[in-house]
Design a protein around this motif. Structure first.
Motif, PDB file in Angstrom:
ATOM      1  N   PHE A   1      -6.704  26.628 -64.242  1.00  0.00           N
ATOM      2  CA  PHE A   1      -7.566  26.526 -63.068  1.00  0.00           C
ATOM      3  C   PHE A   1      -7.513  27.815 -62.248  1.00  0.00           C
ATOM      4  CE2 PHE A   1      -8.126  25.388 -58.568  1.00  0.00           C
ATOM      5  CZ  PHE A   1      -9.419  24.906 -58.623  1.00  0.00           C
ATOM      6  N   ILE A   2      -6.324  28.383 -62.074  1.00  0.00           N
ATOM      7  CA  ILE A   2      -6.192  29.624 -61.313  1.00  0.00           C
ATOM      8  C   ILE A   2      -6.898  30.776 -62.039  1.00  0.00           C
ATOM      9  CG2 ILE A   2      -4.522  31.386 -60.593  1.00  0.00           C
ATOM     10  CD1 ILE A   2      -2.613  29.071 -59.919  1.00  0.00           C
ATOM     11  N   MET A   3      -6.738  30.855 -63.352  1.00  0.00           N
ATOM     12  CA  MET A   3      -7.372  31.945 -64.096  1.00  0.00           C
ATOM     13  C   MET A   3      -8.893  31.831 -64.085  1.00  0.00           C
ATOM     14  SD  MET A   3      -4.902  32.804 -67.335  1.00  0.00           S
ATOM     15  CE  MET A   3      -5.040  31.205 -68.068  1.00  0.00           C
ATOM     16  N   VAL A   4      -9.411  30.636 -64.344  1.00  0.00           N
ATOM     17  CA  VAL A   4     -10.860  30.453 -64.359  1.00  0.00           C
ATOM     18  C   VAL A   4     -11.424  30.617 -62.955  1.00  0.00           C
ATOM     19  CG1 VAL A   4     -12.706  28.783 -64.774  1.00  0.00           C
ATOM     20  CG2 VAL A   4     -10.865  29.041 -66.432  1.00  0.00           C
ATOM     21  N   GLY A   5     -10.781  29.993 -61.963  1.00  0.00           N
ATOM     22  CA  GLY A   5     -11.251  30.118 -60.591  1.00  0.00           C
ATOM     23  C   GLY A   5     -11.189  31.550 -60.091  1.00  0.00           C
ATOM     24  N   GLY A   6     -10.106  32.258 -60.400  1.00  0.00           N
ATOM     25  CA  GLY A   6     -10.002  33.659 -60.005  1.00  0.00           C
ATOM     26  C   GLY A   6     -11.041  34.527 -60.676  1.00  0.00           C
ATOM     27  N   SER A   7     -11.298  34.271 -61.947  1.00  0.00           N
ATOM     28  CA  SER A   7     -12.318  35.046 -62.655  1.00  0.00           C
ATOM     29  C   SER A   7     -13.698  34.815 -62.050  1.00  0.00           C
ATOM     30  CB  SER A   7     -12.333  34.674 -64.134  1.00  0.00           C
ATOM     31  OG  SER A   7     -11.107  34.991 -64.732  1.00  0.00           O
ATOM     32  N   LEU A   8     -14.019  33.544 -61.762  1.00  0.00           N
ATOM     33  CA  LEU A   8     -15.311  33.254 -61.138  1.00  0.00           C
ATOM     34  C   LEU A   8     -15.402  33.874 -59.750  1.00  0.00           C
ATOM     35  CD1 LEU A   8     -15.837  29.544 -62.213  1.00  0.00           C
ATOM     36  CD2 LEU A   8     -17.062  31.564 -63.031  1.00  0.00           C
ATOM     37  N   TRP A   9     -14.327  33.835 -59.001  1.00  0.00           N
ATOM     38  CA  TRP A   9     -14.311  34.423 -57.661  1.00  0.00           C
ATOM     39  C   TRP A   9     -14.571  35.931 -57.736  1.00  0.00           C
ATOM     40  CZ3 TRP A   9      -9.396  34.275 -54.069  1.00  0.00           C
ATOM     41  CH2 TRP A   9      -9.723  34.789 -52.835  1.00  0.00           C
ATOM     42  N   ILE A  10     -13.899  36.606 -58.666  1.00  0.00           N
ATOM     43  CA  ILE A  10     -14.087  38.049 -58.823  1.00  0.00           C
ATOM     44  C   ILE A  10     -15.510  38.361 -59.262  1.00  0.00           C
ATOM     45  CG2 ILE A  10     -13.424  40.030 -60.247  1.00  0.00           C
ATOM     46  CD1 ILE A  10     -10.555  38.878 -60.169  1.00  0.00           C
ATOM     47  N   MET A  11     -16.043  37.603 -60.212  1.00  0.00           N
ATOM     48  CA  MET A  11     -17.397  37.875 -60.689  1.00  0.00           C
ATOM     49  C   MET A  11     -18.437  37.628 -59.603  1.00  0.00           C
ATOM     50  SD  MET A  11     -17.507  36.701 -64.658  1.00  0.00           S
ATOM     51  CE  MET A  11     -16.719  35.112 -64.478  1.00  0.00           C
ATOM     52  N   MET A  12     -18.251  36.568 -58.814  1.00  0.00           N
ATOM     53  CA  MET A  12     -19.199  36.301 -57.732  1.00  0.00           C
ATOM     54  C   MET A  12     -19.106  37.382 -56.648  1.00  0.00           C
ATOM     55  SD  MET A  12     -19.004  32.176 -57.509  1.00  0.00           S
ATOM     56  CE  MET A  12     -20.350  31.990 -56.371  1.00  0.00           C
ATOM     57  N   ASP A  13     -17.896  37.842 -56.362  1.00  0.00           N
ATOM     58  CA  ASP A  13     -17.733  38.905 -55.379  1.00  0.00           C
ATOM     59  C   ASP A  13     -18.382  40.197 -55.864  1.00  0.00           C
ATOM     60  OD1 ASP A  13     -16.576  39.946 -52.876  1.00  0.00           O
ATOM     61  OD2 ASP A  13     -15.354  41.156 -54.253  1.00  0.00           O
ATOM     62  N   LEU A  14     -18.193  40.526 -57.133  1.00  0.00           N
ATOM     63  CA  LEU A  14     -18.826  41.721 -57.675  1.00  0.00           C
ATOM     64  C   LEU A  14     -20.344  41.594 -57.667  1.00  0.00           C
ATOM     65  CD1 LEU A  14     -16.480  42.563 -60.675  1.00  0.00           C
ATOM     66  CD2 LEU A  14     -16.773  43.860 -58.564  1.00  0.00           C
ATOM     67  N   HIS A  15     -20.833  40.408 -57.986  1.00  0.00           N
ATOM     68  CA  HIS A  15     -22.275  40.179 -57.960  1.00  0.00           C
ATOM     69  C   HIS A  15     -22.808  40.370 -56.536  1.00  0.00           C
ATOM     70  CE1 HIS A  15     -26.190  38.513 -58.864  1.00  0.00           C
ATOM     71  NE2 HIS A  15     -26.025  37.663 -57.864  1.00  0.00           N
ATOM     72  N   HIS A  16     -22.096  39.836 -55.570  1.00  0.00           N
ATOM     73  CA  HIS A  16     -22.511  39.957 -54.170  1.00  0.00           C
ATOM     74  C   HIS A  16     -22.489  41.418 -53.717  1.00  0.00           C
ATOM     75  CE1 HIS A  16     -23.023  39.024 -49.972  1.00  0.00           C
ATOM     76  NE2 HIS A  16     -21.892  39.676 -49.679  1.00  0.00           N
ATOM     77  N   ARG A  17     -21.492  42.174 -54.122  1.00  0.00           N
ATOM     78  CA  ARG A  17     -21.389  43.582 -53.709  1.00  0.00           C
ATOM     79  C   ARG A  17     -22.428  44.466 -54.377  1.00  0.00           C
ATOM     80  NH1 ARG A  17     -15.930  45.309 -51.726  1.00  0.00           N
ATOM     81  NH2 ARG A  17     -14.823  43.372 -51.293  1.00  0.00           N
TER      82      ARG A  17
END
Length: 101
Positions: free
Chosen positions: A83-99
């Motif tokens: 859960f931490i790995m998948v959630g962290g990966s999604l968080w990073i990808m969404m942040d990069l998408h937003h930036r």
């Protein structure tokens, strides 16, 4: 073939059929474009979680009655790590998408 082997074969066949169905449903939805938008992602996620449960119950024979507490503890620990790995990966990808937008 004794009764225990027949029961084991039937549980494996039941698990296999359920796994195939839980694989075919998202595949058919995407391939046939039956659902669009975020709904298809929710169906894929639910099917994936159900398939993990099917594998644990029918193939690994994990249940709350006969499985030692240590195995369930390590299974829960692995679930938290995933859960931490998948959630962290999604968080990073969404942040990069937003930036980048």
């Amino acid at each position: 073939m004794d009764h225990s082997a027949e029961r084991t074969l039937s549980t494996y066949l039941t698990g296999f059929v359920l796994a195939v169905v839980l694989t075919a449903i998202p595949f058919a939805l995407v391939w046939g474009e039956l659902l669009t938008g975020p709904a298809v992602y929710y169906v894929i996620a639910v099917a994936a979680v159900l398939q993990v449960v099917v594998h644990l119950v029918f193939f690994l024979h994990l249940n709350l009655r006969s499985t030692p507490a240590e195995n369930l503890f390590f299974l829960g620990f692995a679930a938290v790590l995933i859960f931490i790995m998948v959630g962290g990966s999604l968080w990073i990808m969404m942040d990069l998408h937003h930036r980048m937008m």
